[in-house]
Design an enzyme around this catalytic site. Sequence first.
Site, PDB file in Angstrom:
ATOM      1  N   GLY A  39      -1.890  -4.683  -4.793  1.00 30.71           N
ATOM      2  CA  GLY A  39      -1.952  -3.351  -4.189  1.00 30.71           C
ATOM      3  C   GLY A  39      -1.621  -3.498  -2.713  1.00 30.71           C
ATOM      4  O   GLY A  39      -0.986  -4.464  -2.284  1.00 30.71           O
ATOM      5  N   PHE A  40      -2.091  -2.552  -1.904  1.00 30.29           N
ATOM      6  CA  PHE A  40      -1.751  -2.587  -0.485  1.00 30.29           C
ATOM      7  C   PHE A  40      -2.276  -3.852   0.194  1.00 30.29           C
ATOM      8  O   PHE A  40      -1.569  -4.489   0.967  1.00 30.29           O
ATOM      9  CB  PHE A  40      -2.303  -1.349   0.218  1.00 30.29           C
ATOM     10  CG  PHE A  40      -1.534  -0.116  -0.125  1.00 30.29           C
ATOM     11  CD1 PHE A  40      -0.295   0.118   0.455  1.00 30.29           C
ATOM     12  CD2 PHE A  40      -2.023   0.796  -1.035  1.00 30.29           C
ATOM     13  CE1 PHE A  40       0.437   1.249   0.144  1.00 30.29           C
ATOM     14  CE2 PHE A  40      -1.299   1.936  -1.357  1.00 30.29           C
ATOM     15  CZ  PHE A  40      -0.068   2.160  -0.769  1.00 30.29           C
ATOM     16  N   VAL A  89      -7.449 -11.070 -14.256  1.00 25.20           N
ATOM     17  CA  VAL A  89      -8.493 -12.007 -13.842  1.00 25.20           C
ATOM     18  C   VAL A  89      -9.828 -11.510 -14.400  1.00 25.20           C
ATOM     19  O   VAL A  89     -10.119 -10.310 -14.334  1.00 25.20           O
ATOM     20  CB  VAL A  89      -8.532 -12.110 -12.300  1.00 25.20           C
ATOM     21  CG1 VAL A  89      -9.753 -12.871 -11.826  1.00 25.20           C
ATOM     22  CG2 VAL A  89      -7.253 -12.785 -11.808  1.00 25.20           C
ATOM     23  N   GLU A 119      -5.238  17.781  -3.499  1.00 27.06           N
ATOM     24  CA  GLU A 119      -3.805  17.633  -3.745  1.00 27.06           C
ATOM     25  C   GLU A 119      -3.459  17.978  -5.199  1.00 27.06           C
ATOM     26  O   GLU A 119      -2.470  18.668  -5.467  1.00 27.06           O
ATOM     27  CB  GLU A 119      -3.365  16.203  -3.386  1.00 27.06           C
ATOM     28  CG  GLU A 119      -3.361  16.027  -1.866  1.00 27.06           C
ATOM     29  CD  GLU A 119      -3.228  14.583  -1.380  1.00 27.06           C
ATOM     30  OE1 GLU A 119      -3.109  14.404  -0.157  1.00 27.06           O
ATOM     31  OE2 GLU A 119      -3.249  13.656  -2.194  1.00 27.06           O
TER      32      GLU A 119
HETATM   33  C1  LIG Z   1      -4.892   9.049  -6.505  1.00 29.72           C
HETATM   34  C2  LIG Z   1      -5.125   8.330  -5.219  1.00 29.72           C
HETATM   35  C3  LIG Z   1      -4.636   8.872  -4.036  1.00 29.72           C
HETATM   36  C4  LIG Z   1      -4.841   8.207  -2.832  1.00 29.72           C
HETATM   37  N1  LIG Z   1      -4.334   8.764  -1.678  1.00 29.72           N
HETATM   38  C5  LIG Z   1      -4.434   8.087  -0.513  1.00 29.72           C
HETATM   39  C6  LIG Z   1      -3.839   8.605   0.670  1.00 29.72           C
HETATM   40  O1  LIG Z   1      -3.231   9.683   0.666  1.00 29.72           O
HETATM   41  N2  LIG Z   1      -3.934   7.868   1.814  1.00 29.72           N
HETATM   42  C7  LIG Z   1      -4.599   6.669   1.833  1.00 29.72           C
HETATM   43  O2  LIG Z   1      -4.643   6.021   2.876  1.00 29.72           O
HETATM   44  N3  LIG Z   1      -5.205   6.166   0.739  1.00 29.72           N
HETATM   45  C8  LIG Z   1      -5.135   6.844  -0.439  1.00 29.72           C
HETATM   46  N4  LIG Z   1      -5.729   6.341  -1.570  1.00 29.72           N
HETATM   47  C9  LIG Z   1      -6.531   5.114  -1.478  1.00 29.72           C
HETATM   48  C10 LIG Z   1      -5.630   3.891  -1.399  1.00 29.72           C
HETATM   49  O3  LIG Z   1      -4.643   3.939  -2.376  1.00 29.72           O
HETATM   50  C11 LIG Z   1      -6.514   2.661  -1.551  1.00 29.72           C
HETATM   51  O4  LIG Z   1      -7.469   2.655  -0.528  1.00 29.72           O
HETATM   52  C12 LIG Z   1      -5.675   1.392  -1.470  1.00 29.72           C
HETATM   53  O5  LIG Z   1      -4.748   1.358  -2.534  1.00 29.72           O
HETATM   54  C13 LIG Z   1      -6.571   0.165  -1.539  1.00 29.72           C
HETATM   55  O6  LIG Z   1      -5.779  -0.978  -1.555  1.00 29.72           O
HETATM   56  P1  LIG Z   1      -6.286  -2.277  -2.319  1.00 29.72           P
HETATM   57  O7  LIG Z   1      -5.271  -3.324  -2.063  1.00 29.72           O
HETATM   58  O8  LIG Z   1      -7.692  -2.547  -1.978  1.00 29.72           O
HETATM   59  O9  LIG Z   1      -6.316  -1.870  -3.864  1.00 29.72           O
HETATM   60  P2  LIG Z   1      -5.180  -1.268  -4.790  1.00 29.72           P
HETATM   61  O10 LIG Z   1      -4.036  -0.760  -4.006  1.00 29.72           O
HETATM   62  O11 LIG Z   1      -5.883  -0.352  -5.715  1.00 29.72           O
HETATM   63  O12 LIG Z   1      -4.669  -2.531  -5.600  1.00 29.72           O
HETATM   64  C14 LIG Z   1      -5.475  -3.260  -6.469  1.00 29.72           C
HETATM   65  C15 LIG Z   1      -4.588  -4.095  -7.350  1.00 29.72           C
HETATM   66  O13 LIG Z   1      -5.390  -5.030  -8.042  1.00 29.72           O
HETATM   67  C16 LIG Z   1      -4.983  -5.104  -9.388  1.00 29.72           C
HETATM   68  N5  LIG Z   1      -6.132  -5.538 -10.175  1.00 29.72           N
HETATM   69  C17 LIG Z   1      -7.332  -4.909 -10.289  1.00 29.72           C
HETATM   70  N6  LIG Z   1      -8.159  -5.625 -11.063  1.00 29.72           N
HETATM   71  C18 LIG Z   1      -7.473  -6.720 -11.452  1.00 29.72           C
HETATM   72  C19 LIG Z   1      -7.790  -7.834 -12.264  1.00 29.72           C
HETATM   73  N7  LIG Z   1      -8.990  -7.958 -12.839  1.00 29.72           N
HETATM   74  N8  LIG Z   1      -6.854  -8.797 -12.478  1.00 29.72           N
HETATM   75  C20 LIG Z   1      -5.611  -8.669 -11.905  1.00 29.72           C
HETATM   76  N9  LIG Z   1      -5.265  -7.634 -11.124  1.00 29.72           N
HETATM   77  C21 LIG Z   1      -6.178  -6.674 -10.895  1.00 29.72           C
HETATM   78  C22 LIG Z   1      -4.525  -3.694  -9.707  1.00 29.72           C
HETATM   79  O14 LIG Z   1      -3.624  -3.689 -10.815  1.00 29.72           O
HETATM   80  C23 LIG Z   1      -3.862  -3.268  -8.409  1.00 29.72           C
HETATM   81  O15 LIG Z   1      -2.486  -3.573  -8.392  1.00 29.72           O
HETATM   82  C24 LIG Z   1      -5.552   6.984  -2.813  1.00 29.72           C
HETATM   83  C25 LIG Z   1      -6.042   6.441  -4.000  1.00 29.72           C
HETATM   84  C26 LIG Z   1      -5.832   7.102  -5.194  1.00 29.72           C
HETATM   85  C27 LIG Z   1      -6.357   6.507  -6.480  1.00 29.72           C
END
Ligand SMILES: Cc1cc2nc3c(=O)[nH]c(=O)nc-3n(C[C@H](O)[C@H](O)[C@H](O)COP(=O)(O)OP(=O)(O)OC[C@H]3O[C@@H](n4cnc5c(N)ncnc54)[C@H](O)[C@@H]3O)c2cc1C
Length: 422
Positions: free
Chosen positions: A12-13, A78, A169
């Site tokens: 993810g991000f 994982v 939204e």
């Molecule tokens: C519908 C929606 C709209 C949003 N809108 C906004 C917005 O407008 N602006 C903003 O700033 N934020 C927004 N957010 C929040 C933002 O997307 C999250 O804060 C951000 O994506 C967090 O990043 P991350 O890397 O922690 O997790 P994520 O981007 O969620 O990535 C997690 C990754 O881990 C992987 N993963 C999870 N569990 C496992 C596992 N057990 N094994 C292997 N892989 C795994 C997933 O497949 C995913 O690719 C939104 C979220 C959602 C759901």
Amino acid sequence: MANPRIVIVGAGFGGLFATKALAKAPADILLIDRQNYHLFQPLLYQVATAGLAPSDVAWPIRSIVTRQHNAAVLLGEVVGVDRAEKLVVLENESIHYDYLVIATGAQHAYFGHDEWRSVAPGLKSIDDATYLRRKLLLAFERAENCNDLDERRRLLQFVIVGAGPTGVELAGAIAELAHHTLVKDFRRIDPRSARVVLIEAGPRVLPGFSEPMSRYAKESLQKLCVEVRVNSPVTQCDAGGVTIGEAQREERLSAGTVLWAAGVAASAAGTWLNEATDRQGRIDVMPDLSIDGDSNLFVIGDTAHIVDSRGVTVPGTAPAAKQQGRYVARVIKSRLNRRRSPAPFRYRSIGNLATIGRRSAVVEFGAIKLKGRLAWWLWGIAHIYFLIGIPSPLIVSIRWLWEYVTYGKGARLITGDSNDAS
Ligand SMILES: Cc1cc2nc3c(=O)[nH]c(=O)nc-3n(C[C@H](O)[C@H](O)[C@H](O)COP(=O)(O)OP(=O)(O)OC[C@H]3O[C@@H](n4cnc5c(N)ncnc54)[C@H](O)[C@@H]3O)c2cc1C
């Protein structure tokens, strides 16, 4: 000697930006994700409401890191971490790490009512979005085919639970689907007769914004014909609709479609690591985002609970996760290169943004507060800026801005099994 191995779980991000920032590190990076794509979650609601196609908001992880020769990608889920042996545990194998970055994000939370999950789906993945799209579009198709007026009315009632940015939204986009995009396409029903209700347990929509912005968002939603119900906690949720309000003042809202945008909980990483978590399941991390007593293990993004060096609680947003990903890469590089560690993590807020339909948004950058059309353009520009880091950001942003502004019709496809959306 072999290079040290950095395992990053989650593309993810947080995970993706950590990987990219480690491009020149003297290490072998393994990026593991259970999906083969990086998802731009902020625009996911547009896939769910048939504004954009899935491929407009998600890109294969392999293609994003194809030129990064020190990075490999593994598709896999994982299920645990063996900290003593430094192993990441997948279903069929275990992988050794020297450094581990956990960036597994968050999932839906139903506040102890997991039985609501099947009747009130949430929005977190491409599969969720295409499922919601199928549900929404089928509701109109079934209503067109239905002779029973009560059932037709029920099919065209859409309830969204939770009035944070995603709920707002979604509600705005569904109302626009009914009032603009679909208007001329049906013969027996008038899609404008659809009722869209946005429900919020608290006293106002967009609780993370200032009071005037939240009031403006509510009025903008009402102009789009969205019915906004605040102070209305959901007490029951089933295939026929929802019950809202406190005891004695309960009200039943029948609905053909209920969507959940009310809460998130962190991924299961707290359980894997056997670490204490907060109420949302997030793990407390040290100022350098490592785990107390395990300096080679980092948790970032929505899975981490971070109060930064200025005492700011870091929000669960895309920019925050990106910043943490880049920061962790700096920490790891400094260790690999035997340099001094960077100063503790500091979050730089880029403000709060939410869009209400295609012409209106609210934006807060500290003291600067904007609403309306100008805010919508700023919201659009900010999202184009967010896209930097994925392949061809300019082409992608031009495509989605065009689709968005012109009520693009290409994404209104009902795919998958029609029966599982009933
Ligand atoms: C519908 C929606 C709209 C949003 N809108 C906004 C917005 O407008 N602006 C903003 O700033 N934020 C927004 N957010 C929040 C933002 O997307 C999250 O804060 C951000 O994506 C967090 O990043 P991350 O890397 O922690 O997790 P994520 O981007 O969620 O990535 C997690 C990754 O881990 C992987 N993963 C999870 N569990 C496992 C596992 N057990 N094994 C292997 N892989 C795994 C997933 O497949 C995913 O690719 C939104 C979220 C959602 C759901």
